[in-house]
Design an enzyme around this catalytic site. Structure first.
Site, PDB file in Angstrom:
ATOM      1  N   CYS A 139      27.882  36.705 -48.631  1.00 18.17           N
ATOM      2  CA  CYS A 139      28.510  35.546 -49.275  1.00 18.17           C
ATOM      3  C   CYS A 139      27.563  34.861 -50.253  1.00 18.17           C
ATOM      4  CB  CYS A 139      28.994  34.539 -48.226  1.00 18.17           C
ATOM      5  SG  CYS A 139      27.666  33.841 -47.212  1.00 18.17           S
ATOM      6  N   GLN A 141      35.948  33.821 -41.186  1.00 17.36           N
ATOM      7  CA  GLN A 141      36.116  33.740 -42.629  1.00 17.36           C
ATOM      8  C   GLN A 141      37.081  32.615 -42.986  1.00 17.36           C
ATOM      9  OE1 GLN A 141      34.562  35.280 -45.071  1.00 17.36           O
ATOM     10  NE2 GLN A 141      33.338  36.675 -43.816  1.00 17.36           N
ATOM     11  N   GLU A 182      25.449  39.860 -31.954  1.00 19.59           N
ATOM     12  CA  GLU A 182      25.649  38.507 -32.471  1.00 19.59           C
ATOM     13  C   GLU A 182      24.645  37.566 -31.809  1.00 19.59           C
ATOM     14  OE1 GLU A 182      26.444  34.970 -33.971  1.00 19.59           O
ATOM     15  OE2 GLU A 182      27.241  36.846 -34.802  1.00 19.59           O
ATOM     16  N   TYR A 206      25.329  41.039 -36.832  1.00 18.40           N
ATOM     17  CA  TYR A 206      25.808  39.689 -37.134  1.00 18.40           C
ATOM     18  C   TYR A 206      27.324  39.693 -36.976  1.00 18.40           C
ATOM     19  CZ  TYR A 206      21.233  39.766 -39.468  1.00 18.40           C
ATOM     20  OH  TYR A 206      19.902  39.928 -39.762  1.00 18.40           O
ATOM     21  N   ASP A 241      26.770  41.890 -41.836  1.00 17.08           N
ATOM     22  CA  ASP A 241      27.390  40.681 -42.388  1.00 17.08           C
ATOM     23  C   ASP A 241      26.533  39.473 -42.019  1.00 17.08           C
ATOM     24  OD1 ASP A 241      29.065  38.819 -43.489  1.00 17.08           O
ATOM     25  OD2 ASP A 241      30.654  39.011 -41.993  1.00 17.08           O
TER      26      ASP A 241
END
Length: 471
Positions: free
Chosen positions: A427, A300, A357, A333, A400
């Site tokens: 996002c 982030q 991931e 993710y 995410d």
């Protein structure tokens, strides 16, 4: 040509009334029936726009504000001259991207972002909500000044880094730069290959600006990526060399950088880094854990984002009774394990956490970061493939995904895994709203939603949602 249209040395200009905000960092205006997407304006203003994309047969045009004829009370002086549209075009060049809302008070920025999120939810998911976009970090604790910005003077943390103090500045722990033809550090104009030299990056933390990369001769480099952890640990500079750049040129650049900075060459196409000095990763901290993050790996950007998002996710799941000792959860993710570690803490050794991931390097980071948690299983691979090959039931899922969202197929797989709840971090309001619509079609409902201003002075925002089966 109408009286409100004129041709100048920099192109065709129009006078328009700025309409509502739209997703993507622009507002909607109209000229002789044609839609014009206007950047650097505020709804309700009357402005002169320099067209940047205006093919005669196009359904819509794009343009930048070059003069404000009737200003909004929410307009403030732009904090960054190189990103100020009117000032930049007055000197014959476009503004750099990445600070497209810097002319708007922070309070109004958050209001506009709320409008965008509400419009996307209404249009794509038939959900009527207008969630407040929350300030984070120092801005959250501040007051409101006469310009409508939130906060007080900037403060300094234990790492010696200035917090934004409510100005919306000094929050980026990562930054991407281009390089001009003469080897100077720069940034791209919006929707353009043009690289404009920069002498500062006001949105970045001190650890990035202190490197003074704009003083370095970067000839032979095409792109520069910088990561400077908010905890004050060693920064990393990634250099993407142009084809044919020799080792001697890289060594020359290396000699111009501070000795305590890690440096690596980086191939964006192969996503590979080669150590030049120090290490090819950085050490991040969040939620009581330390994380190794490969230089090109995801973390982030906002200094306060990791704590903010972990807090929102775990609060939703814990308060709903979905995150308890012994629970089976998955982090999809998962990146380097930002959510995986606190989830493992919550479920304990009697529970289980599946961490998935897709990027091999970042998955290796997660494996190193979680090696001391026996309840965690790290799997590298695409989420849809892992869910298909390892079917199981979960109490809760944390999702995410990248900006493109999960998509219909993954949403269907998540529903089929029959969890009790899903925490969805996003996002992008458009892909988020689309996926919420897919969940609703599958019999799920939006049970909680928070939105955070993790990208001040840009059009981006972050959302955290709680989804549960309907009925």
């Amino acid at each position: 040509m109408s009286p409100d249209t004129q041709t100048t040395s920099t192109g065709l200009e129009l006078v328009v009334d700025v309409g509502p905000v739209a997703h993507g960092g622009h507002c909607v205006a109209r000229h002789e029936g044609r839609v014009v997407f206007v950047r650097h304006g505020i709804p309700g203003e009357r402005v002169r726009v320099r067209l940047t994309d205006a093919e005669e047969k196009a359904k819509f045009w794009r343009g930048d504000v070059v003069e404000v004829l009737d200003a909004s009370p929410d307009r403030v002086p732009h904090f960054w001259r190189t990103a100020d549209s009117a000032g930049s075009w007055a000197h014959g060049r476009p503004p750099v991207g990445g600070a497209e809302l810097g002319h708007i008070s922070l309070r109004r920025q958050r209001s506009l972002k709320s409008e965008v999120l509400a419009e996307q939810l209404r249009r794509l998911a038939a959900v009527e909500l207008s969630p407040e976009v929350e300030a984070v970090g120092e801005a959250k604790a501040g007051t409101t000044d006469s310009a409508g910005t939130t906060g007080s003077a900037a403060t300094t943390d234990s790492a010696g880094t200035k917090n934004d103090g409510g100005t919306g500045l000094g929050w980026r722990t990562r930054a991407s730069f281009g390089v001009t033809g003469s080897g100077r550090l720069g940034m791209h104009a919006h929707r353009s290959d043009q690289v404009i030299p920069v002498q500062e990056m006001p949105l970045a933390i001190d650890g990035i600006n202190a490197l003074r990369l704009w003083d370095v001769d970067l000839q032979g480099i095409e792109r520069v990526e910088v990561a400077a952890p908010a905890n004050g640990s060693r920064p990393l500079v990634l250099l993407a060399p142009a084809p044919g750049t020799r080792a001697k040129r890289l060594n020359s650049i290396l000699s111009q950088l501070p000795a305590d900075v890690s440096v690596a060459s980086y191939d964006p196409l192969k996503n590979e880094s080669l150590q030049l000095r120090g290490r090819t990763w950085v050490q991040e901290s969040a939620a009581g854990h330390d994380y190794r993050v490969t230089g090109a790996g995801f973390w982030q950007i906002h200094r306060d984002a990791p704590e903010t998002l972990v807090g929102a996710v775990t609060e939703f799941l814990h308060d709903g009774g979905f995150l308890e000792p012994g629970a089976a959860v998955a982090d999809l993710y998962a990146g380097a394990g930002l959510f995986t570690a606190p989830l493992a803490d919550a479920v304990g050794e009697t529970g289980s956490v599946l961490s998935v991931e897709g990027a091999p390097g970042t998955s290796r980071d997660a494996r190193k970061n979680l090696h001391g948690a026996p309840q965690v299983e790290i799997v590298q691979g695409k989420v849809e493939r892992v869910l298909r090959q390892r079917p199981r039931q979960f109490d809760a899922l944390v999702l995410d995904p990248p900006r493109a969202g999960a998509g219909k197929a993954v949403v269907s797989q998540l529903i089929d895994s029959n969890p009790r709840a899903i925490a969805y971090v996003s996002c992008d309001p458009s892909s988020f709203a689309r996926d919420i619509g897919y969940f609703q079609q599958g019999g799920w409902q939006l049970s909680g939603l928070r939105a955070f201003d993790l990208y001040p002075h840009t059009h981006h925002l972050e959302t955290v949602a709680l989804l549960t089966p309907r009925g």
